[in-house]
Write an enzyme that holds these catalytic residues in place. Structure first.
Site, mmCIF file in Angstrom:
data_model
loop_
_atom_site.group_PDB
_atom_site.id
_atom_site.type_symbol
_atom_site.label_atom_id
_atom_site.label_comp_id
_atom_site.label_asym_id
_atom_site.label_seq_id
_atom_site.Cartn_x
_atom_site.Cartn_y
_atom_site.Cartn_z
ATOM 1 N N LYS A 218 3.867 3.129 -19.857
ATOM 2 C CA LYS A 218 2.415 3.188 -20.054
ATOM 3 C C LYS A 218 1.838 4.366 -19.258
ATOM 4 O O LYS A 218 2.524 4.942 -18.407
ATOM 5 C CB LYS A 218 1.775 1.876 -19.618
ATOM 6 C CG LYS A 218 1.958 1.550 -18.140
ATOM 7 C CD LYS A 218 1.485 0.135 -17.815
ATOM 8 C CE LYS A 218 1.753 -0.187 -16.363
ATOM 9 N NZ LYS A 218 1.489 -1.602 -16.062
ATOM 10 N N TYR B 209 -14.136 22.756 4.083
ATOM 11 C CA TYR B 209 -15.434 22.120 3.853
ATOM 12 C C TYR B 209 -15.723 21.061 4.908
ATOM 13 O O TYR B 209 -14.840 20.283 5.277
ATOM 14 C CB TYR B 209 -15.458 21.449 2.479
ATOM 15 C CG TYR B 209 -15.537 22.437 1.337
ATOM 16 C CD1 TYR B 209 -16.669 23.233 1.159
ATOM 17 C CD2 TYR B 209 -14.494 22.558 0.439
ATOM 18 C CE1 TYR B 209 -16.745 24.131 0.106
ATOM 19 C CE2 TYR B 209 -14.560 23.453 -0.620
ATOM 20 C CZ TYR B 209 -15.693 24.237 -0.776
ATOM 21 O OH TYR B 209 -15.759 25.125 -1.819
HETATM 22 C C1 LIG Z 1 2.778 -2.084 -15.490
HETATM 23 C C2 LIG Z 1 3.432 -3.348 -15.864
HETATM 24 C C3 LIG Z 1 4.769 -3.580 -15.537
HETATM 25 C C4 LIG Z 1 5.589 -2.626 -14.680
HETATM 26 O O1 LIG Z 1 5.157 -2.744 -13.335
HETATM 27 P P1 LIG Z 1 5.930 -1.950 -12.172
HETATM 28 O O2 LIG Z 1 5.347 -2.490 -10.925
HETATM 29 O O3 LIG Z 1 5.585 -0.505 -12.373
HETATM 30 O O4 LIG Z 1 7.351 -2.221 -12.360
HETATM 31 C C5 LIG Z 1 5.351 -4.746 -16.005
HETATM 32 N N1 LIG Z 1 4.641 -5.641 -16.726
HETATM 33 C C6 LIG Z 1 3.348 -5.453 -17.044
HETATM 34 C C7 LIG Z 1 2.629 -6.481 -17.818
HETATM 35 C C8 LIG Z 1 2.701 -4.313 -16.618
HETATM 36 O O5 LIG Z 1 1.410 -4.132 -16.937
#
Ligand SMILES: *Cc1c(COP(=O)(O)O)cnc(C)c1O
Length: 356
Positions: free
Chosen positions: A35, A253
């Site tokens: 994702k 800054y």
């Molecule tokens: C993002 C996500 C994962 C993976 O999580 P990690 O901590 O990156 O391994 C697994 N399951 C769901 C439903 C997620 O949204």
């Protein structure tokens, strides 16, 4: 010559990390979580290096369709399901597995006209209280879906809020077992932390994300230092300017840093417009010419200033690693209260990316 900043994606590390995840859960099938554009690494760049996976899990329909258009024939799971009933037509066309977390989605599935049934991940709420059915409602939702001709294989899906600790999964596992009672269902529960550290959660499918990219699910590099996981993304640049400060002189800054005595400062070609967070304080670790040093003063849009005291030989053109094999993204993130996930996802589009 263009600006010297570049992000490098190491495909061998990605393959190695997938193998580590597999060894951790040898009896389960594995969704590679890609994702958010593969956690900032670029889904198009990385998916082929994950060819050994059993499937890809992501959120955006656009990313799922992109994988199909590029020729991916593995299962693809939409972790949050569809966001609108009209999307079901695309799930059908592209043969996507969908999560279902709300009653409106069950109704939409019941009313859809499909070419073939869709596989379903029915989401239960393990106590995190984001998406999913409470364990008491789960049976009912399961039976409703099971009776639909539009539904193919069904899997119980849950997610952990605190899988970094052993205690963190105790109550969620009780809720999950309660929801699954009498159902004889396949299960998918484990994120990266649970994949690495809690074999009792593995069941049929694990869903690791962050460990594929070589960062720690706990935010602490030490927790995975001996696991064989390797950083996939390195962010590198160069020194483009040098300043010799007198005692009391300020940098950047807001004059947020003042030299206590004479001090040599390097100006680094990277800033918050590249995805390096502006709130990184003085003292954030950074590697200059092979030597660990620290940032000083405010992060600008396009520049970072660093202390050259530990590396007096450094000058214009010296190599800088913001994160990668030497400076772990977890350590950079931890120095200002965030996690590697956020830094990798925030890599800006203007940063050129090289795949090696
Ligand atoms: C993002 C996500 C994962 C993976 O999580 P990690 O901590 O990156 O391994 C697994 N399951 C769901 C439903 C997620 O949204």
């Amino acid at each position: 010559m263009s600006r010297p900043i570049v992000a490098t994606i190491n495909r061998a590390a990605l393959r190695q990390n997938l193998a580590v995840a597999r060894q951790a859960a040898p009896h389960s099938r594995l969704w590679s979580v890609v994702k958010a554009n593969a956690y900032g690494h670029g889904i198009e760049r990385v998916w082929k290096s994950l060819a050994e996976t059993d499937g890809f899990a992501l959120l955006d329909l656009e990313e799922a369709i992109l994988l199909r258009d590029r020729g991916c024939r593995k299962p693809i799971l939409l972790l949050e399901g569809f966001f609108h009933p009209n999307d079901i037509e695309l799930l059908d066309r592209y043969r996507l597995t969908t999560s279902v977390h709300s009653n409106w989605q069950i109704k939409a599935l019941a009313e859809a006209k499909l070419s073939a049934p869709l596989d379903i991940y029915l989401k239960m709420n393990s106590g995190m209280n984001r998406l999913g059915f409470q364990s008491e409602q789960f049976h009912n939702a399961w039976q409703k879906l099971r009776s639909l001709v539009n539904v193919g294989e069904m899997t119980l899906m849950a997610h952990f809020a605190e899988a970094e600790s052993a205690e963190g999964i105790v109550e969620p596992m009780q809720r999950i077992n309660q929801a699954a009672q009498g159902l004889d269902c396949a299960r998918s529960l484990a994120n990266s932390a649970a994949t690495l550290w809690h074999p009792q959660t593995h069941h049929n499918w694990v869903r690791p994300g962050i460990i594929l990219y070589g960062a720690s699910p706990s935010g602490q590099w030490q927790d995975i230092a001996s696991s064989g996981l390797q950083p996939v993304m390195s962010l590198n640049t160069e020194i483009i300017g040098i300043q010799q400060l007198a005692a009391g002189a300020a940098v950047g800054y807001g004059a947020r840093y003042r030299a206590a005595g004479e001090q040599r400062i390097g100006v680094v070609a990277c800033g918050y417009a590249d995805g390096y967070p502006r709130h990184a304080p003085t003292g954030t670790p950074i590697l200059v010419d092979g030597t660990l040093t620290r940032t000083v003063g405010a992060i600008s849009m396009d520049m970072i200033t660093v202390d050259l005291t530990p590396c007096p030989q450094a000058g214009i053109g010296s190599k800088v690693e913001l994160w990668g094999n030497n400076v772990k993204i977890d350590d950079v993130a931890a120095s200002f209260g965030t996690v590697g996930y956020e830094l990798m996802c925030a890599l800006a589009r203007r940063v050129p990316v090289v795949v090696e």
